[in-house]
Scaffold this active site. Structure first.
Site, short mmCIF file in Angstrom:
data_model
loop_
_atom_site.label_atom_id
_atom_site.label_comp_id
_atom_site.label_asym_id
_atom_site.label_seq_id
_atom_site.Cartn_x
_atom_site.Cartn_y
_atom_site.Cartn_z
N THR A 81 45.00 -3.05 67.40
CA THR A 81 44.39 -1.90 68.15
C THR A 81 42.98 -2.23 68.53
OG1 THR A 81 43.70 -1.20 65.74
CG2 THR A 81 45.75 -0.09 67.02
N LYS B 53 32.98 1.54 65.56
CA LYS B 53 34.37 2.28 65.72
C LYS B 53 34.43 3.03 64.49
CE LYS B 53 36.48 -1.29 66.98
NZ LYS B 53 37.21 -2.57 67.29
#
Ligand code: PXL
Length: 254
Positions: free
Chosen positions: A202, A168
């Site tokens: 998140t 990510k």
């Protein structure tokens, strides 16, 4: 099923996972690995759960409510990782491993020895590994800053035995680009970067949404695309609670 730590503020950890599962129409179960004392300002204490107690929870749930997909979050210690990995050898459902290392506030959620346990024991059992760039760097002992380095790290982690690796890139320039490697090809998932400090949980929410989507029968690519849309909207709308790093909006549409 999530195998994760508790965040009493409800924005990260197993609480975030369960809320995300629920929002995706999936029944959630949770195996607690560690407790934190935490609010949106800080993590002020971490306490791991006895290994036998972790495996007893796992056995109780898996034997009675067999998961259709599972994820791991903060695991706390090498010994807990080894115990979870030993059980994961028998999992007949996909396991998403989010190699959580530090909280958004910088609190360590894993010990030093745990990195090698992750590499040697748990990563080989993962259907999908979802490191951020810092976690990818720690796992590979490489710098992971650019997209090229994210690709390099994804293939190094693939070689450790994960069937798919999603590195990510959140927080990079004005794009949030994630790199997926499945052993054959790289796919890039792009999303507009949202300029906000409200990013508590998140990583947990993204991996939980992917896990829920897999449980709902989506392909991995569709599961990631949908999860990215969900987290983008959830960050954008925000929960509005807490005065520190705020959680996302768990009521966002899927
Ligand atoms: O977002 C990573 C994370 C995972 N699990 C627990 C946490 C955090 C971050 O604070 O507290 C329990």
């Amino acid at each position: 099923m999530t195998i994760a730590g508790s965040d009493p503020s409800g924005g990260a950890g197993l609480q975030a996972d369960l809320k995300t599962f629920h929002q995706h129409g999936v029944y959630g179960t949770s195996i607690v690995t560690l407790l934190t004392v935490q609010n949106t300002h800080a993590v002020s204490a971490v306490q791991t759960i006895d290994i036998d107690f972790v495996t007893a929870q796992l056995d109780a749930v898996v034997s009675d409510l067999p998961p259709t997909a599972a994820k791991t979050g903060a695991l706390g210690s090498a010994a807990i990782i080894d115990a979870v990995a030993a059980r994961a050898a028998d999992f007949v459902f996909p396991l998403v491993v989010d190699p959580v290392m530090i909280s958004k506030h910088g609190a360590s959620l894993i010990d030093k020895k745990a990195i090698s346990s992750l590499r040697d024991q748990l990563i080989p059992k993962a259907f999908l590994l979802t490191p951020n760039r810092l976690e990818a760097a720690r796992l590979t002992d490489q710098n992971v800053v650019t997209i090229d380095q994210m690709m390099q790290a994804a293939s190094t982690i693939f070689a450790m035995g994960a069937r798919n690796v999603l590195v990510k890139g959140g927080g990079m320039n004005d794009q949030a680009v994630d790199v997926l490697y499945d052993g054959k090809r790289f796919s890039l998932f792009e999303a507009e970067r949202i300029d906000t400090v409200h990013t508590h949980g998140t990583g947990c929410v993204l991996s939980a949404a992917i896990t829920a989507n897999l449980a709902n029968g989506l392909t991995l690519t569709k599961a990631i695309e949908s999860a990215k849309r969900f987290i983008s909207t959830a960050i954008q709308s925000g929960s509005g609670v807490g005065n520190g790093i705020r959680p996302v909006d768990f009521h966002s549409p899927i």
